[in-house]
Design an enzyme around this catalytic site. Structure first.
Site, PDB file in Angstrom:
ATOM      1  CG  ASP A   1       0.994   4.885   3.964  1.00 52.89           C
ATOM      2  OD1 ASP A   1      -0.248   4.815   3.971  1.00 52.89           O
ATOM      3  OD2 ASP A   1       1.724   3.970   4.373  1.00 52.89           O
TER       4      ASP A   1
ATOM      5  CG  ASP B   1      -0.309  -0.154   2.512  1.00 56.96           C
ATOM      6  OD1 ASP B   1       0.856   0.268   2.626  1.00 56.96           O
ATOM      7  OD2 ASP B   1      -0.926  -0.688   3.440  1.00 56.96           O
TER       8      ASP B   1
ATOM      9  CG  ASP C   1       7.377   2.793  13.342  1.00 59.09           C
ATOM     10  OD1 ASP C   1       7.844   3.296  12.295  1.00 59.09           O
ATOM     11  OD2 ASP C   1       6.546   1.868  13.327  1.00 59.09           O
TER      12      ASP C   1
END
Ligand code: ATP
Ligand code: MG
Length: 420
Positions: free
Chosen positions: A53, A51, A132
């Site tokens: 982003d 996917d 992260d």
């Protein structure tokens, strides 16, 4: 280093046309826009991105104005979904650095340091700090062919190591799910986990208890339904955090329970690798099976009433960990109960079972039990044959079975009469 030379592999990679169009349109409207996160990381590692982003300095409202097919979603983390007929791209606005106190008004934390709301807009540099791991903080501008790398993400990709942005002890307090993400990425990418991240998983893993069961179910699916189920299961177990995802004992290696769970995990991975469908319901049914069998025991032997009575409780206990959607509850219970029906094979029952909507799943489950241990007395094989042969041969098979059951074998199947 903030601006890195763009590796060839990234240039050659084909990004989603919709994601590229979104970046172009945002830039044309005067905003900054980058492809970011998993799609850049995976492309650099040589994996097909699943996917895409996009990250931008446009606010959700500004993004929404530019794209007709879009919707603002989320409360804890507001972002925009831009979609076409068959694709959906997440567009998020640069977030501010949460460690800066002057931004604290828009960031809500709980007493343990977990961030509950995070909707303060910031700069690209600030957005980067909130991500992260360094390998997830690479921003690629495909229009100007420009890669931003503030945290040595590229170097860590080359070294195949997962490194936290900032002190992982603090970062995992802010969001304990990061420890699960660390394990998941290390399996997916075949990367090592840096020592301080490992230590943070050990020290902060217990905070996973406070994560909503809905979010934990999402993580459950990402961890167990993306071709690395067995690997992740074993890593989670060795870090002591498996218990936050599945209600299971730590079974001794090579016990039936362990072999059966491992067989189910390998089966899930193999099905995905062969592009076959998988459902979380099947895997949950399998991972919880040892607990059900244990709950059905009375004075060391199998008790049918306890078996059926324990099903709902065991699903309920799992529900406290991960919000298993309702539609799977009946499915899981069907698979479990059918295990007994596949065993009895009385009268016309075998013909009926063949038409049961869950026959296939229950039969696959039985085969896994048979593969893991020989407690099924060749039943899996029996059903494989029974499906293939014609009606007269089926009658013959049932006759042979009936005859074989007179005498001492009958005792072994003591619960047969109750079931029929
Ligand atoms: P994949 O899609 O393969 O699971 P991903 O890295 O794209 O991996 P997403 O959950 O799609 O993961 O998130 C996109 C990006 O958002 C991540 O790469 C990371 O930069 C950031 N991100 C996501 N979740 C977190 C989190 N819990 N804490 C910090 N940053 C996060
Ligand atoms: Mg992603």
């Amino acid at each position: 280093m903030s601006s890195a030379p763009v590796p060839k592999i990234l240039k050659q990679n084909k990004f989603s046309p919709l994601a590229l169009e979104i970046v172009k349109k945002l830039k044309k409207s005067g905003f900054q826009a980058y492809l970011v996160g998993g799609c850049v990381r995976d492309s650099l590692v040589g994996i097909k991105a699943k996917d895409f982003d996009v990250s931008t300095d446009a606010t959700p409202e500004e993004v929404k104005k530019i794209f007709r097919s879009s919707r603002i979603i989320g409360k804890r983390f507001r972002l925009v979904h831009v979609f076409s007929r068959n694709e959906l791209i997440e567009v998020s606005t640069f977030r501010a650095d949460t460690s800066k106190t002057n931004h604290s008004s828009g960031i809500v934390k709980d007493s343990e340091g977990k961030i509950l709301r995070d909707n303060v807009w910031g700069t690209l540099e600030e957005d980067c700090i909130r991500r992260d791991f360094s390998i997830n903080a690479l921003y690629f501008d495909p229009v100007e062919n420009h890669l931003c790398d503030f945290h040595d993400g590229l170097k860590h990709i080359q070294k195949k190591i997962l490194v936290s942005i900032g002190n992982p002890l603090v970062r995992f307090e802010e969001d304990p799910v990061r420890s699960l993400r660390a394990i998941r990425f290390s399996s997916k990418l075949k990367f090592k986990i840096s020592n301080d991240v490992k230590e943070a998983i050990y020290q902060k893993g217990n905070l996973l208890e406070n994560i909503s069961n809905a979010r934990m179910f999402d993580e459950f699916c990402k961890i167990f339904l993306t071709k690395e189920a067995q690997n992740n299961f074993n890593k989670l177990n060795s870090f002591g955090v498996l218990k936050y995802l599945i209600n299971t004992e730590n079974h001794p290696e090579n016990s039936f329970d362990s072999r059966f769970q491992q067989a189910a995990l390998v089966n899930t991975d193999n099905r995905l690798k062969a592009s076959k469908s998988v459902t979380p319901g099947f895997l949950i049914a399998a991972l919880l099976w040892p607990r059900l069998i244990d709950a059905a025991k009375e004075k060391g032997s199998f008790n049918l009433r306890k078996f059926f009575r324990s099903m709902d409780r065991i699903i309920r206990e799992q529900q406290e960990l991960t919000a298993v959607p309702r539609k799977f509850h009946g499915y899981i219970k069907d698979i479990w109960s059918l295990q007994l029906k596949l065993e009895t094979r009385l009268g016309h029952q075998p013909y009926k079972i063949l038409n049961h909507p869950r026959f296939r799943a229950a039969y696959d489950f039985l085969l896994l039990r048979e593969e893991a241990a020989n407690d099924t007395q060749g039943m899996g094989e029996w059903w494989t044959k029974f499906q293939r042969i014609n009606r007269p041969a089926k009658i013959e098979m049932l006759k042979i079975l009936r005859d074989s059951r007179s005498g001492p074998v009958e005792k072994k199947f003591g619960f047969l009469e109750e079931l029929s």
